[in-house]
Design a protein around this motif. Structure first.
Motif, PDB file in Angstrom:
ATOM      1  N   LYS A 148       0.899  -1.337   0.129  1.00 43.53           N
ATOM      2  CA  LYS A 148       0.031   0.051  -0.124  1.00 43.53           C
ATOM      3  C   LYS A 148       1.034   1.234   0.016  1.00 43.53           C
ATOM      4  O   LYS A 148       1.455   1.540   0.924  1.00 43.53           O
TER       5      LYS A 148
ATOM      6  N   TYR B 284      10.199  -8.580  16.976  1.00 44.95           N
ATOM      7  CA  TYR B 284       8.696  -9.036  16.432  1.00 44.95           C
ATOM      8  C   TYR B 284       8.938  -9.422  15.149  1.00 44.95           C
ATOM      9  O   TYR B 284       9.885  -9.362  14.250  1.00 44.95           O
ATOM     10  N   ASP B 285       7.814 -10.294  14.490  1.00 44.18           N
ATOM     11  CA  ASP B 285       7.708 -10.918  13.378  1.00 44.18           C
ATOM     12  C   ASP B 285       7.090  -9.881  12.357  1.00 44.18           C
ATOM     13  O   ASP B 285       5.965  -9.036  12.851  1.00 44.18           O
ATOM     14  N   LEU B 286       7.230  -9.535  11.231  1.00 44.59           N
ATOM     15  CA  LEU B 286       6.794  -8.652   9.978  1.00 44.59           C
ATOM     16  C   LEU B 286       5.797  -9.451   9.181  1.00 44.59           C
ATOM     17  O   LEU B 286       6.139 -10.815   8.989  1.00 44.59           O
TER      18      LEU B 286
ATOM     19  N   TYR C  61       6.385  -9.497   6.169  1.00 48.35           N
ATOM     20  CA  TYR C  61       7.678 -10.235   5.451  1.00 48.35           C
ATOM     21  C   TYR C  61       8.926  -9.840   6.560  1.00 48.35           C
ATOM     22  O   TYR C  61       9.202  -8.911   6.483  1.00 48.35           O
TER      23      TYR C  61
ATOM     24  N   ASP D  60       1.691   3.941   9.613  1.00 49.09           N
ATOM     25  CA  ASP D  60       0.897   4.108   8.482  1.00 49.09           C
ATOM     26  C   ASP D  60       0.083   2.986   8.274  1.00 49.09           C
ATOM     27  O   ASP D  60      -1.188   3.189   7.833  1.00 49.09           O
TER      28      ASP D  60
ATOM     29  N   ALA E  76      -0.747  -4.414   9.757  1.00 46.02           N
ATOM     30  CA  ALA E  76      -0.764  -5.579   8.913  1.00 46.02           C
ATOM     31  C   ALA E  76      -0.977  -7.042   9.921  1.00 46.02           C
ATOM     32  O   ALA E  76      -1.942  -6.962  10.591  1.00 46.02           O
TER      33      ALA E  76
ATOM     34  N   LEU F 199      -4.914  -3.754   7.299  1.00 44.11           N
ATOM     35  CA  LEU F 199      -5.302  -4.997   6.461  1.00 44.11           C
ATOM     36  C   LEU F 199      -5.972  -5.936   7.398  1.00 44.11           C
ATOM     37  O   LEU F 199      -5.170  -6.612   8.132  1.00 44.11           O
TER      38      LEU F 199
HETATM   39  P1  AMP Z   1       2.929  -5.512  10.496  1.00 41.05           P
HETATM   40  O1  AMP Z   1       4.166  -5.564  11.701  1.00 41.05           O
HETATM   41  O2  AMP Z   1       2.718  -6.785  10.123  1.00 41.05           O
HETATM   42  O3  AMP Z   1       1.556  -5.032  11.295  1.00 41.05           O
HETATM   43  O4  AMP Z   1       3.631  -4.785   9.555  1.00 41.05           O
HETATM   44  C1  AMP Z   1       3.192  -3.131   9.728  1.00 41.05           C
HETATM   45  C2  AMP Z   1       4.407  -2.366   9.260  1.00 41.05           C
HETATM   46  O5  AMP Z   1       4.969  -3.077   8.009  1.00 41.05           O
HETATM   47  C3  AMP Z   1       3.860  -1.035   8.847  1.00 41.05           C
HETATM   48  O6  AMP Z   1       4.979  -0.288   9.526  1.00 41.05           O
HETATM   49  C4  AMP Z   1       3.926  -1.015   7.389  1.00 41.05           C
HETATM   50  O7  AMP Z   1       4.733   0.257   7.146  1.00 41.05           O
HETATM   51  C5  AMP Z   1       4.785  -2.200   6.951  1.00 41.05           C
HETATM   52  N1  AMP Z   1       3.830  -3.236   5.993  1.00 41.05           N
HETATM   53  C6  AMP Z   1       3.599  -4.169   6.012  1.00 41.05           C
HETATM   54  N2  AMP Z   1       2.713  -4.698   5.111  1.00 41.05           N
HETATM   55  C7  AMP Z   1       2.548  -3.773   4.372  1.00 41.05           C
HETATM   56  C8  AMP Z   1       1.891  -3.511   3.078  1.00 41.05           C
HETATM   57  N3  AMP Z   1       1.080  -4.382   2.746  1.00 41.05           N
HETATM   58  N4  AMP Z   1       1.984  -2.349   2.551  1.00 41.05           N
HETATM   59  C9  AMP Z   1       2.705  -1.347   2.867  1.00 41.05           C
HETATM   60  N5  AMP Z   1       3.310  -1.591   4.127  1.00 41.05           N
HETATM   61  C10 AMP Z   1       3.192  -2.525   4.892  1.00 41.05           C
END
Ligand code: AMP
Length: 178
Positions: A29, A100-102, A104, A127, A130, A158
């Motif tokens: 995104k 932490y895990d992302l 990706y 921002d 996820a 998401l």
């Molecule tokens: P999460 O820890 O999985 O919630 O990932 C959130 C972080 O990863 C945010 O700081 C976003 O900037 C980035 N991120 C994860 N997935 C996306 C995506 N599909 N599009 C843009 N940024 C993402």
């Protein structure tokens, strides 16, 4: 996308979906078209801040890196300080760290040990929500410094990744929910 919110239809229009970035299977995104439009950027900050007014919040905390853009602008609007949660190794003073895990890969974030006074009222902004790993880790860091988290605000959520499950007990605001 779930339950489209007509108030943010113009923000939704401006979000650019980039398939297979930064790796296959991820739909990124891209919020840069929102930032590039002064009216939309202003509206986004107003919506992220919600009903909070100057005096309600002691600090806005932003998460490295895109969270900084929104959190710094929100701090100006709320006339309070801005505190960065950064990727490991970037902050020069003593830090607390949390891994932490992302969606990706994986990551470690950090906050200065003296960034926030115990009991401070904090608004945490990023921002995008996820899997929730990043925000949950930031929440852990804020607990370590004794912050009182009033709300966590995201421009984009998401929801199919169930990130909210990792953020129970704290009010969450997401402007655009997919
Ligand atoms: P999460 O820890 O999985 O919630 O990932 C959130 C972080 O990863 C945010 O700081 C976003 O900037 C980035 N991120 C994860 N997935 C996306 C995506 N599909 N599009 C843009 N940024 C993402």
């Amino acid at each position: 996308m779930n339950a489209p919110n007509p108030c943010v239809a113009d923000l939704v229009q401006a979000i650019r979906n980039v398939p297979d970035f930064p790796q296959p299977g991820i739909q990124f995104k891209d919020i840069t078209p929102v930032l590039a439009n002064g009216r939309l950027f202003k509206k986004c900050i107003e919506q992220l801040v919600g009903d909070f007014k100057p005096g309600d919040v002691d600090a806005v905390v932003g998460i490295d890196a895109r969270g900084f853009i929104f959190a710094a602008a929100a701090a100006l609007k709320l006339e309070c300080g801005f505190v960065p949660v950064r990727k490991k190794g970037k902050l020069p003073f003593q830090t607390y760290e949390q891994s932490y895990d992302l969606e990706y890969g994986s990551n470690t974030i950090a906050i200065h040990t003296d960034a926030i006074r115990h009991g401070s009222r904090v608004l945490l902004i990023d921002d995008l929500l996820a899997t929730g790993g990043t925000a949950a880790a930031a929440t852990q860091l804020l607990k370590k410094v004794g912050a009182n988290i009033l709300e966590i605000s995201f421009f984009i959520e998401l929801s199919f990744l169930n990130g909210r499950d990792k953020l129970q007990g704290v009010p969450i605001r997401s402007l655009v929910i997919y």
